[in-house]
Design a protein around this motif. Sequence first.
Motif, short mmCIF file in Angstrom:
data_model
loop_
_atom_site.label_atom_id
_atom_site.label_comp_id
_atom_site.label_asym_id
_atom_site.label_seq_id
_atom_site.Cartn_x
_atom_site.Cartn_y
_atom_site.Cartn_z
N PRO A 43 -23.18 -70.32 -18.19
CA PRO A 43 -24.09 -70.99 -17.96
C PRO A 43 -25.21 -70.76 -16.38
O PRO A 43 -26.13 -70.84 -16.61
CB PRO A 43 -22.77 -72.70 -17.32
N GLU A 44 -23.67 -70.06 -15.90
CA GLU A 44 -24.85 -69.87 -14.56
C GLU A 44 -25.80 -68.21 -14.62
O GLU A 44 -26.76 -68.69 -14.07
CB GLU A 44 -23.97 -68.79 -13.67
N LYS A 45 -25.65 -67.86 -15.65
CA LYS A 45 -26.37 -66.74 -15.60
C LYS A 45 -27.94 -67.32 -16.78
O LYS A 45 -29.36 -67.12 -16.13
CB LYS A 45 -26.38 -66.25 -17.10
N SER A 78 -29.78 -76.10 -21.65
CA SER A 78 -28.42 -76.66 -22.01
C SER A 78 -27.24 -75.73 -22.07
O SER A 78 -26.15 -76.12 -21.74
CB SER A 78 -29.10 -76.90 -23.52
N ILE A 79 -27.34 -74.55 -21.92
CA ILE A 79 -26.65 -74.26 -21.93
C ILE A 79 -26.44 -73.87 -20.58
O ILE A 79 -25.46 -73.71 -20.25
CB ILE A 79 -27.43 -72.07 -22.32
N ALA A 80 -26.82 -73.90 -19.76
CA ALA A 80 -26.61 -73.98 -18.11
C ALA A 80 -25.51 -75.21 -18.51
O ALA A 80 -24.96 -75.24 -17.04
CB ALA A 80 -27.30 -74.24 -17.42
N ASP A 81 -25.72 -76.01 -18.94
CA ASP A 81 -24.69 -77.64 -18.50
C ASP A 81 -24.89 -77.99 -17.76
O ASP A 81 -23.99 -78.91 -16.97
CB ASP A 81 -23.50 -77.40 -19.20
N THR A 82 -26.54 -78.91 -16.74
CA THR A 82 -26.87 -78.90 -16.23
C THR A 82 -27.96 -79.83 -16.06
O THR A 82 -28.78 -79.46 -16.85
CB THR A 82 -26.69 -78.51 -14.73
N THR A 83 -27.71 -81.18 -15.47
CA THR A 83 -28.95 -81.56 -15.49
C THR A 83 -29.80 -81.11 -14.53
O THR A 83 -30.99 -81.61 -13.01
CB THR A 83 -28.74 -83.51 -15.37
N GLN A 84 -28.85 -80.93 -13.24
CA GLN A 84 -29.74 -80.13 -11.88
C GLN A 84 -30.99 -79.26 -12.35
O GLN A 84 -30.79 -78.53 -13.36
CB GLN A 84 -28.90 -79.03 -11.27
#
Length: 122
Positions: A43-45, A78-84
């Motif tokens: 997710p971070e990458k 989606s992979i980052a799993d964020t809406t930020q």
Amino acid sequence: MIWSEVETDSRLLEIYVGWEDRLDNDEWYFSNSFESITNGMSPEKAFNYIPNVIELLLTLDNDFLVWETLYFLSELYSIADTTQIHPHHESNWTVLTEHIKKYEDSYATPFKVLMRQLRTKE
């Protein structure tokens, strides 16, 4: 990293070289190519990869390529799993939106999908 000096990943740029012929030979060319970048990505990458795609989107001048690349950007979120919204994306939001508006199909569909995904409005 200084956001104004984003260097686009050569693997990403390579996808767009000779893309018409590659697509003729493989209807899943873009999907497979983008997956080769995201395969096993944390997710971070994925979040940190977003500036590469923003910079590329600003250079594209073909509705089909903008369309495909917007879906890739959506996949990264989606992979980052964020809406930020990534700071580089946020700082380029207006110019990116204006650029994408030039491409009616891309603006109407994948851009709107991305906006809903990020829970944002123009």
